[in-house]
Design an enzyme around this catalytic site. Sequence first.
Site, PDB file in Angstrom:
ATOM      1  N   GLU A 177      68.331-112.019  -8.091  1.00  0.00           N
ATOM      2  CA  GLU A 177      68.878-110.813  -8.718  1.00  0.00           C
ATOM      3  C   GLU A 177      70.284-111.045  -9.286  1.00  0.00           C
ATOM      4  O   GLU A 177      71.236-110.315  -8.953  1.00  0.00           O
ATOM      5  CB  GLU A 177      68.875-109.651  -7.725  1.00  0.00           C
ATOM      6  N   GLU A 368      59.157-109.382  -5.989  1.00  0.00           N
ATOM      7  CA  GLU A 368      59.539-108.356  -5.014  1.00  0.00           C
ATOM      8  C   GLU A 368      59.027-107.004  -5.470  1.00  0.00           C
ATOM      9  O   GLU A 368      59.324-106.567  -6.587  1.00  0.00           O
ATOM     10  CB  GLU A 368      61.067-108.244  -4.870  1.00  0.00           C
TER      11      GLU A 368
HETATM   12  C1  BGP Z   1      66.428-106.777  -3.261  1.00  0.00           C
HETATM   13  C2  BGP Z   1      66.816-108.031  -2.541  1.00  0.00           C
HETATM   14  C3  BGP Z   1      66.202-108.226  -1.218  1.00  0.00           C
HETATM   15  C4  BGP Z   1      65.807-106.971  -0.524  1.00  0.00           C
HETATM   16  C5  BGP Z   1      65.231-105.891  -1.372  1.00  0.00           C
HETATM   17  C6  BGP Z   1      65.063-104.541  -0.701  1.00  0.00           C
HETATM   18  O1  BGP Z   1      67.555-106.312  -3.909  1.00  0.00           O
HETATM   19  O2  BGP Z   1      66.549-109.171  -3.319  1.00  0.00           O
HETATM   20  O3  BGP Z   1      66.979-109.122  -0.505  1.00  0.00           O
HETATM   21  O4  BGP Z   1      66.158-106.760   0.706  1.00  0.00           O
HETATM   22  O5  BGP Z   1      66.012-105.690  -2.513  1.00  0.00           O
HETATM   23  O6  BGP Z   1      66.312-103.955  -0.504  1.00  0.00           O
HETATM   24  P1  BGP Z   1      66.749-103.372   0.878  1.00  0.00           P
HETATM   25  O7  BGP Z   1      66.610-104.479   1.862  1.00  0.00           O
HETATM   26  O8  BGP Z   1      68.163-102.943   0.674  1.00  0.00           O
HETATM   27  O9  BGP Z   1      65.830-102.243   1.148  1.00  0.00           O
END
Ligand code: BGP
Length: 470
Positions: A177, A368
């Site tokens: 990201e 993701e």
């Molecule tokens: C993205 C990241 C992850 C992750 C996911 C969910 O931004 O790449 O590392 O954790 O989001 O976010 P969160 O864990 O804050 O719910």
Amino acid sequence: MTNKQTVLPKNFLWGGAIAANQAEGAYLEDGKGLDISDAFPNGVRGAFDAELISGKYYPTHEAIDFYHRYREDLALMEEMNFNCFRTSIAWSRIFPNGDETEPNEAGLKFYDDLFDEMIKRGMEPVVTISHYETPLHLVTEYGSWRNRKLVGFFMNYCTAIFERYKGKVKYWMTFNEINNMRNIPGAAGGIFYTETENKANTMYQASHNMFVANALCVKLGHELMPEALIGCMMSLSNVYPNSCRPEDVFDTMQLRRRSLFFSDVMLRGEYPAYAKRIWEENDVHVIMEDGDLDLIKTYTNDYLGFSYYRTNTHQYLGSFDGDTGGDDGLVNPYLESTPWGWPIDAVGFRYTLNELYVHYELPLFCVENGIGTNDEFSADDKIHDPYRINYVRDHIDAMKEAVKDGVELMGYTYWGPIDIVSAGTGEMKKRYGFVYVDKDNLGVGTLKRTKKDSFDWVKKVIASNGEDLA
Ligand code: BGP
């Protein structure tokens, strides 16, 4: 895998995604140094302790102890029919401070064993080289990516891991990201602003250094591993205009461009035409070395890896901020939200896949997508998570529609197939997993793994290559 005709290609990559820091724990074991993730007591949106405070709870220090339990966990992933698994290498396991010249053998060995275990269980490793894990020493001593020296340190790291894992790892991504340099620069690039600096200038300078590192990494990766595919990785949850008022529509495009700026550079190989005005208006003067622009032009990424969680809406003069889920915005009355307030929008996923494919005409990899909820055991001692099944079903449906629309999609890795520490808030109770992990926000629990209802559902979905979504 099914022999029937399916919408998704036969070689579609199905799997799950985690990051080293959110799962491994063992934060100082086998020579690992501290990285930035070790210094966020409440996730990357919260405070940052440049020096750890003794006695304070840091959720990533133990996380879910994947470091010692990965065999058990990967067995569960294999049971769900995953044919790939995404994780990151913690840079500070390989170079504990980041600026050493020789890598840490114990760290290299850990990932050797981890990747061997994945391969043994039929899963292609998909590796993020830097997932919110800049070594802390590089931040405190060098100012992280604002300093050009980071390019050299990063390339030492890339050389060590490419030499070691060539032949084992085909799918790579550089910076997780990277466009979150805008919203969470501490996480994305180890950048913590001083009171007096021009933040925009620092952000674009650090990003430029990362673009050079990205290009050099692609160059080296292709030289050492001709088979490898080296993607970039972007947060591309989307944003709609809040109304058809032309100012809302135009400003929303401007907001989206602040994200696409990064993949425009890394995939098209050039700073986009709109960069000039953004830089002029923000008094940004990026220092480049001779040859930088040629490197960026020549060594572009092979595919676009991205996260998609939600959509928001934006209005003229609205916020340009965001969090781990994407850009912030206004409530969309047509959408339901997760308990953490992230709007659920599967149609937006189809829209985004189409948008990105038309824009870049390069293979896409959704690395993701997932839903974080506060799962609890029912009276029958099971976790029933129909909301997760609904979320994934709708997003897989949308993905299939996008493929029918002509989008070239390499695969789908669900975020957090096993409960891990939330990146944004450091919570354990924001659970994404098909597998539950017994641990709470205070760090209390047995770490026992339990399958949720969604586990068996996913297993059959993958067995049918996405056809059986009932
Ligand atoms: C993205 C990241 C992850 C992750 C996911 C969910 O931004 O790449 O590392 O954790 O989001 O976010 P969160 O864990 O804050 O719910």
